[in-house]
Design an enzyme around this catalytic site. Structure first.
Site, PDB file in Angstrom:
ATOM      1  N   HIS A 179      43.938 -32.701  78.064  1.00  0.00           N
ATOM      2  CA  HIS A 179      43.986 -32.211  79.437  1.00  0.00           C
ATOM      3  C   HIS A 179      45.426 -31.932  79.875  1.00  0.00           C
ATOM      4  O   HIS A 179      46.338 -32.705  79.561  1.00  0.00           O
ATOM      5  CB  HIS A 179      43.312 -33.209  80.374  1.00  0.00           C
ATOM      6  N   LYS A 187      41.961 -36.754  84.571  1.00  0.00           N
ATOM      7  CA  LYS A 187      43.061 -35.812  84.744  1.00  0.00           C
ATOM      8  C   LYS A 187      42.530 -34.397  84.915  1.00  0.00           C
ATOM      9  O   LYS A 187      41.496 -34.030  84.360  1.00  0.00           O
ATOM     10  CB  LYS A 187      43.975 -35.890  83.525  1.00  0.00           C
ATOM     11  N   ALA A 229      35.237 -36.805  87.863  1.00  0.00           N
ATOM     12  CA  ALA A 229      35.590 -36.018  86.678  1.00  0.00           C
ATOM     13  C   ALA A 229      36.761 -35.069  86.938  1.00  0.00           C
ATOM     14  O   ALA A 229      37.234 -34.893  88.066  1.00  0.00           O
ATOM     15  CB  ALA A 229      34.374 -35.223  86.207  1.00  0.00           C
ATOM     16  N   HIS A 230      37.190 -34.416  85.841  1.00  0.00           N
ATOM     17  CA  HIS A 230      38.369 -33.543  85.949  1.00  0.00           C
ATOM     18  C   HIS A 230      38.138 -32.392  86.919  1.00  0.00           C
ATOM     19  O   HIS A 230      37.077 -31.787  86.961  1.00  0.00           O
ATOM     20  CB  HIS A 230      38.803 -33.014  84.574  1.00  0.00           C
ATOM     21  N   GLY A 231      39.157 -32.125  87.726  1.00  0.00           N
ATOM     22  CA  GLY A 231      39.112 -31.009  88.656  1.00  0.00           C
ATOM     23  C   GLY A 231      38.285 -31.236  89.900  1.00  0.00           C
ATOM     24  O   GLY A 231      38.140 -30.323  90.716  1.00  0.00           O
TER      25      GLY A 231
END
Length: 299
Positions: A172, A192, A214-216
């Protein structure tokens, strides 16, 4: 970092004849003044490439290249597996990212059993970092933040690409940004950011224990996210949103301001402002109750 032949060679071990000089990488939805290199795997995305003036180079297969349908200023780079080449470069850049030394305000209290990366972390004033917390690089924490025991900030999200070269697990490349007055409960995970979309927790939001963020994922102010909730990647969450115990939010949807996700709901569509949803799959709460009463009456 400039995308050049040398960089692509280091990332993929392939040598290209094309002239390669781009300002960065971008997905088809990325908008920038820079010259970006992207990829497609299907001809149905050619129109989207042509409409994005930021895209100046594209990885694609020979079959797609022979259609000769790309905009005139786009460099076409023919490869066997466009996804593998693109994300191999993403992975290489993420692994070789330069970071500044970690900065922690002296007023912040960090338990001796916590691990904080020596590079790429910024922690503001009057924070509390409890036992066995792990904070990886690329995490920025505001003021008056409480991070409860066992929580992990900035861990790798679930980004594994099936390619002709096998499964590529992509490092990531983004950030975690935690605003002021946030609290994150015991044994939660905040992943991340990925593909240039940071993970953000808004001011005064409170996250309970055993939550996966979760990411984003990006949320606004004063949200309450209760234990065992799972929020999929790239979800947009407004202000003052309630997400109940064990709720599941699928990726890439929007929860608008003041909406209410009841316990155990499985949310697979965007939710309008002020709406309450219940069930699996989640529907408006009152409709759920009517259906439940009708079902019970027919038993």
């Amino acid at each position: 970092m400039k995308i050049t032949k040398d960089l692509i060679f280091h990332a993929t071990k392939y040598v290209f004849k094309n002239e390669i000089n781009y300002d960065g990488l971008g997905l088809l939805v990325t908008s920038s003044n820079a010259k970006l290199l992207s990829f497609i795997e299907s001809q149905k995305y050619i129109a989207q490439v042509n409409e994005n003036s930021s895209i100046r180079g594209i990885f694609c297969t020979q079959e797609i290249a022979e259609l000769h349908q790309f905009r005139g200023d786009i460099d076409v780079i023919v490869v066997d597996d466009p996804k593998w080449f693109f994300f191999s470069i993403v992975d290489y850049l993420a692994k070789n990212k330069e970071r500044i030394p970690t900065q922690i305000d002296p007023s912040t209290r960090v338990n001796s059993t916590a691990y904080i990366s020596p590079v790429g972390v910024i922690i503001g004033k009057n924070c509390i970092v409890e036992p066995n917390v792990t904070i990886h690089s690329d995490v920025t924490v505001g003021d008056n933040v409480i991070i409860r025991a066992g929580t992990v900030l900035g861990g790798e999200g679930f980004e594994h690409k099936k390619t002709l070269h096998g499964i590529l697990s992509v490092t990531h490349n983004g950030e975690v940004i935690i605003n002021d007055n946030v609290e994150i409960g015991v044994n939660s995970h905040v992943a991340k950011g990925f593909s240039y979309r940071p993970t953000i927790i808004g001011e005064s939001t409170k996250i309970d224990a055993f939550v996966h963020y979760a990411h984003g994922v990006q949320c606004g102010r004063e949200c309450l996210i209760v234990a065992h909730a799972m929020i999929g990647g790239n979800v947009d969450i407004g202000n003052n949103v309630w997400i109940g115990p064990s709720a599941v939010i699928t990726n890439r949807i929007t929860l608008e301001d003041n909406c209410f996700i009841t316990l155990g709901a499985v949310v697979t569509r965007s939710i309008k402002s002020g709406e309450t949803v219940t069930g699996n799959f989640a529907i408006p709460h009152q409709k759920f109750l009517k259906n439940l009463k009708r079902s019970l009456a027919n038993d």
